[in-house]
Design a protein around this motif. Sequence first.
Motif, mmCIF file in Angstrom:
data_model
loop_
_atom_site.group_PDB
_atom_site.id
_atom_site.type_symbol
_atom_site.label_atom_id
_atom_site.label_comp_id
_atom_site.label_asym_id
_atom_site.label_seq_id
_atom_site.Cartn_x
_atom_site.Cartn_y
_atom_site.Cartn_z
ATOM 1 N N LEU A 1 1.392 -0.656 -0.243
ATOM 2 C CA LEU A 1 0.110 0.360 0.014
ATOM 3 C C LEU A 1 0.825 0.885 0.203
ATOM 4 O O LEU A 1 0.421 2.463 -0.090
ATOM 5 C CB LEU A 1 -1.097 -0.045 0.987
ATOM 6 C CG LEU A 1 -1.969 -0.826 1.304
ATOM 7 C CD1 LEU A 1 -3.276 -0.704 2.393
ATOM 8 C CD2 LEU A 1 -2.998 -0.598 -0.045
ATOM 9 N N ALA A 2 2.223 1.159 1.085
ATOM 10 C CA ALA A 2 2.238 2.688 1.550
ATOM 11 C C ALA A 2 3.266 2.374 -0.632
ATOM 12 O O ALA A 2 3.653 3.619 -1.041
ATOM 13 C CB ALA A 2 4.068 1.809 1.810
ATOM 14 N N GLY A 3 3.972 1.986 -1.070
ATOM 15 C CA GLY A 3 4.095 1.702 -2.747
ATOM 16 C C GLY A 3 3.752 2.404 -3.589
ATOM 17 O O GLY A 3 3.693 3.203 -3.841
ATOM 18 N N LEU A 4 2.343 1.540 -3.045
ATOM 19 C CA LEU A 4 1.074 2.042 -4.390
ATOM 20 C C LEU A 4 0.526 3.644 -4.421
ATOM 21 O O LEU A 4 0.347 4.255 -5.380
ATOM 22 C CB LEU A 4 -0.220 1.605 -3.793
ATOM 23 C CG LEU A 4 -1.053 -0.007 -4.255
ATOM 24 C CD1 LEU A 4 -1.741 -0.051 -4.266
ATOM 25 C CD2 LEU A 4 -0.182 -0.090 -6.554
ATOM 26 N N ARG A 5 -0.367 4.008 -2.827
ATOM 27 C CA ARG A 5 0.255 5.418 -2.269
ATOM 28 C C ARG A 5 1.315 5.795 -2.999
ATOM 29 O O ARG A 5 1.188 7.394 -3.746
ATOM 30 C CB ARG A 5 -0.113 5.437 -0.988
ATOM 31 C CG ARG A 5 0.010 7.111 -0.207
ATOM 32 C CD ARG A 5 -0.047 6.628 1.160
ATOM 33 N NE ARG A 5 0.319 8.677 1.285
ATOM 34 C CZ ARG A 5 1.232 9.172 1.409
ATOM 35 N NH1 ARG A 5 2.436 8.605 1.058
ATOM 36 N NH2 ARG A 5 1.179 10.284 2.167
ATOM 37 N N SER A 6 2.774 5.801 -3.009
ATOM 38 C CA SER A 6 4.187 6.882 -3.663
ATOM 39 C C SER A 6 4.095 6.873 -4.381
ATOM 40 O O SER A 6 4.568 8.037 -5.062
ATOM 41 C CB SER A 6 5.687 5.969 -2.835
ATOM 42 O OG SER A 6 5.658 4.890 -3.647
ATOM 43 N N LYS A 7 3.393 5.978 -5.829
ATOM 44 C CA LYS A 7 3.559 6.399 -7.176
ATOM 45 C C LYS A 7 2.276 7.114 -7.578
ATOM 46 O O LYS A 7 1.496 7.099 -8.865
ATOM 47 C CB LYS A 7 3.211 4.967 -6.986
ATOM 48 C CG LYS A 7 5.105 4.413 -7.102
ATOM 49 C CD LYS A 7 5.766 3.604 -9.088
ATOM 50 C CE LYS A 7 6.978 3.499 -9.161
ATOM 51 N NZ LYS A 7 6.998 4.353 -10.595
ATOM 52 N N ALA A 8 1.260 6.768 -6.541
ATOM 53 C CA ALA A 8 0.090 7.372 -6.619
ATOM 54 C C ALA A 8 -0.020 9.311 -7.429
ATOM 55 O O ALA A 8 0.790 9.473 -6.951
ATOM 56 C CB ALA A 8 -1.288 7.618 -6.207
ATOM 57 N N ARG A 9 -0.955 9.506 -8.426
ATOM 58 C CA ARG A 9 -0.684 10.745 -8.738
ATOM 59 C C ARG A 9 -1.656 11.785 -7.323
ATOM 60 O O ARG A 9 -0.734 13.011 -7.111
ATOM 61 C CB ARG A 9 -1.889 11.170 -9.970
ATOM 62 C CG ARG A 9 -1.447 10.681 -11.439
ATOM 63 C CD ARG A 9 -2.160 11.449 -12.102
ATOM 64 N NE ARG A 9 -2.657 10.784 -12.482
ATOM 65 C CZ ARG A 9 -4.345 11.776 -12.510
ATOM 66 N NH1 ARG A 9 -4.087 12.513 -13.913
ATOM 67 N NH2 ARG A 9 -5.656 10.970 -12.585
ATOM 68 N N ASP A 10 -1.871 11.276 -6.887
ATOM 69 C CA ASP A 10 -3.011 12.116 -5.869
ATOM 70 C C ASP A 10 -1.950 11.645 -4.803
ATOM 71 O O ASP A 10 -2.801 11.350 -3.797
ATOM 72 C CB ASP A 10 -4.034 12.348 -6.310
ATOM 73 C CG ASP A 10 -4.898 10.964 -6.074
ATOM 74 O OD1 ASP A 10 -5.927 10.810 -6.228
ATOM 75 O OD2 ASP A 10 -4.280 9.885 -6.560
ATOM 76 N N LYS A 11 -1.297 11.644 -4.279
ATOM 77 C CA LYS A 11 -1.205 10.745 -2.813
ATOM 78 C C LYS A 11 -1.393 11.424 -1.968
ATOM 79 O O LYS A 11 -1.316 10.995 -0.402
ATOM 80 C CB LYS A 11 0.530 10.519 -3.273
ATOM 81 C CG LYS A 11 1.551 11.989 -3.135
ATOM 82 C CD LYS A 11 3.009 11.075 -2.583
ATOM 83 C CE LYS A 11 3.731 11.470 -4.394
ATOM 84 N NZ LYS A 11 5.356 11.153 -3.743
ATOM 85 N N ASP A 12 -1.009 12.932 -2.071
ATOM 86 C CA ASP A 12 -1.668 13.237 -0.940
ATOM 87 C C ASP A 12 -2.763 13.006 -0.138
ATOM 88 O O ASP A 12 -2.933 13.312 0.944
ATOM 89 C CB ASP A 12 -1.042 15.468 -0.879
ATOM 90 C CG ASP A 12 0.080 14.869 -0.642
ATOM 91 O OD1 ASP A 12 0.567 15.848 -2.066
ATOM 92 O OD2 ASP A 12 1.768 14.177 -0.474
ATOM 93 N N GLN A 13 -3.400 12.635 -1.373
ATOM 94 C CA GLN A 13 -4.844 12.418 -0.137
ATOM 95 C C GLN A 13 -5.378 10.485 0.105
ATOM 96 O O GLN A 13 -6.636 10.892 0.324
ATOM 97 C CB GLN A 13 -6.019 12.645 -1.661
ATOM 98 C CG GLN A 13 -6.266 14.307 -1.448
ATOM 99 C CD GLN A 13 -6.461 14.862 -4.051
ATOM 100 O OE1 GLN A 13 -6.401 14.149 -4.327
ATOM 101 N NE2 GLN A 13 -5.394 16.101 -3.816
ATOM 102 N N LEU A 14 -3.877 10.838 -0.373
ATOM 103 C CA LEU A 14 -4.458 8.533 0.328
ATOM 104 C C LEU A 14 -3.181 8.241 1.664
ATOM 105 O O LEU A 14 -2.186 9.190 2.114
ATOM 106 C CB LEU A 14 -3.606 8.170 -0.887
ATOM 107 C CG LEU A 14 -4.003 8.111 -2.211
ATOM 108 C CD1 LEU A 14 -3.168 7.384 -3.063
ATOM 109 C CD2 LEU A 14 -6.086 7.956 -2.044
#
Lengths: 220, 242, 295
Positions: free
Chosen positions: C212-225
Amino acid sequence: MSSQGMDWGIIPQNLPWLWEGMQLTLALTALANLGGMLIGTALAVARLGRFRPLALAAAVYVNVFRSVPIVLAVFWFYFMVPVLLGRPIGAFWSVLIAFVFFEAAYFSEIIRAGIQGVRSGQVAAARATGLTGWQVLRHVVLPQAVRAMTPVLMTRAIVIFQDTSLAVVVGLTDFLTAANVVADRDGRPIEMYAFVAIVYFVLSSLAELGARWSRKGQRA
Amino acid sequence: MQYHWNWGILLQQPYLGWLVEGLLVTVALSLVAWSIALPLGTLIGVMRGAASPVARGVGGTYVQVFRNIPIVVQLFLWFFVLPEVLPRTAGYFLKREMPEPEFVTAAVCLGFYTASRIAVIMQAGIVSVGPGKANAARASGMTLSQTYRHVVLPLAFRLMLPPLVSEFLTVFKNSSIALTIGVFELTMQAHQIESYTFQGFEAFAAATVLYGAISAGVLAAAQILERRVQIGGMIGTAGARR
Amino acid sequence: MKSCISHGSSLVAACLIGLPIFVNAAQAEDLTGTLKKIKDSGAITLGTRESSVPFSYLDAQHNSVGYSVDLCLRVVERVKQTLGLPVLQVHYVTVAPAARIPLLTNGTIDLECSTTSITLARMRQVAFSVPTFVVGARILAETASGVKDWDDLRGRVIGVAQGTNGEKTVKALAGTPAFAGTRVLTFADHGAGLLSLQTGRIDGYVTDDIVLAGLRSKARDKDQLVVTGKPLTFETFAIGLRRGDPDFQLVVDGALADLFRSPEIDVVYEKWFSPLGVPMSDANTMMYKIGGILP
């Protein structure tokens, strides 16, 4: 995900990757068509032949493959071919084998209709000139059958082109799967799937036009 | 490469329950899709043969579009793209508030896709009926829509029964694409059993038998239906049988 | 041997030189299983994932990279040394979670290098290396949704990846009376799950906290996750290999044990986990110590 502006730029950015996927799609289409035709023809001949057990086996084969979804056939072959062969086999080959054996059932029906459409007078005349059964088949019946069924065969080819998109269910990187990866990774489903739809639409329509045009040429 | 056989696994719960559930979902999905496809497809088929060039254009375009895009791509458009291009509330409805969003989306997609194929079949059927009866009906005072409803379409359906039955069977097979958006239809359930128990051969064989049973059942019912709606004196079925 | 000793020193020398060759030839003939397959084909195939950041994923150039991939490459080096191969081709095959075990047992891949956790059910089909990582099942959610722990997901929609342990755990949870009315959606891969979270189709995506941490770090809107929730279950990852192949098992475990004992493992950990801002947990620190089996 708010609908921030669309970023159509990801399409040109990922074009090399998408093109690789398309190459796989085209390869699968061509090979599935070829293999399907060959095995389908063999099946059709078997069904119309006089050796009853073979005719029965061919009939069973065709009926089984025509009553299951292509997705199920893909799963079957993808997991079972390596087990049966007793050795590892790449995803591409498993999927290709699945398509070939699946489409062969459909090709067999088409060719069978074509063979049955060849007038019996032709066969009788050919035999009278001294040709053996096999020679009659090869030089008289099959060419006519294929020629008569060309429109249907071409339609089938386009259907196969579209069916290859089902490689997505096993993650084999065809054109659709390549777009899928980008859509998921960059969060851009709208752009990617719209692009995929347009490409398939354009290519299929062109193929259809090509088929119709060649048919006109044939009649002339 | 060894394989451990275990046919008994199919009779164990929860796997047996999964197979049954998958079968029911496949049947439900196919029936819902068909109930959309038949009326919609007939309408498009009528439009394709209509006098008005606008109607012909719309009908023709519909068939072109839905026939030249692979069904999986269409499903992805319905599921991933449509909710995002609609206004927020509509999109939210499609994704969350609607009951069973994946099932409904798959049924609608399958319905619209199959409708394009039924349109082609029905158009051929209408052509087979011929202008004679329609003209007679109009001459006796029926409106265009009454002509279609009471004269042309009933005949067209009965003439086109074999290709329609074939299309109905195809819907059952095409329903398997719903697994790409997480619908637990039959093929997906077999896949699920395989991934939980690793008894792939048994699981897929069960699915194959069940699909075969569906085919056999539909064909048997179709034969009864065909006999009952046989139109005496019409060579209509010639050319329509495959 | 008797003849070597009884016949003069020159013969002894010849025998001593000949002996290693004799022994090596025996070893070469004794190669079985995966080692034999690798030696014969000159190639080894690693099963990787498309988007299991940072363990096993495709980078922007679509190469397979990640923590598990790096560990597997150490194993590949060791295999190369053991077999005395000047060159060893490495093939990569990306697999979906549901396919990883069948592809290992049917020989398509030789090592499964991703986020596969050790379970008894899996051990009936495949073998595992020493544990390579310890994780807990947590929730990825949008901060705005207010989902902070498992109770917040009651009656809502939870996403999981198909064919994973997370799927079984979450489905079991959704079956409990407290969670009546909770829907569980399965996805072919983590990327699809993230997309569904971002488009509001699901309220939380559940899988291992690191993934999940990895998914979040690569997401476009990571600050909202946010990665949230107490770990529902703990799991250990390991590299998968075919069962009943003790020689290959030894090579794999030997390579890993040597890595865990050396300071290199800290470098490898830093490489993959500091960009995610995930310091080494106590569990993992202990795991490396335990896993550094003495030679």
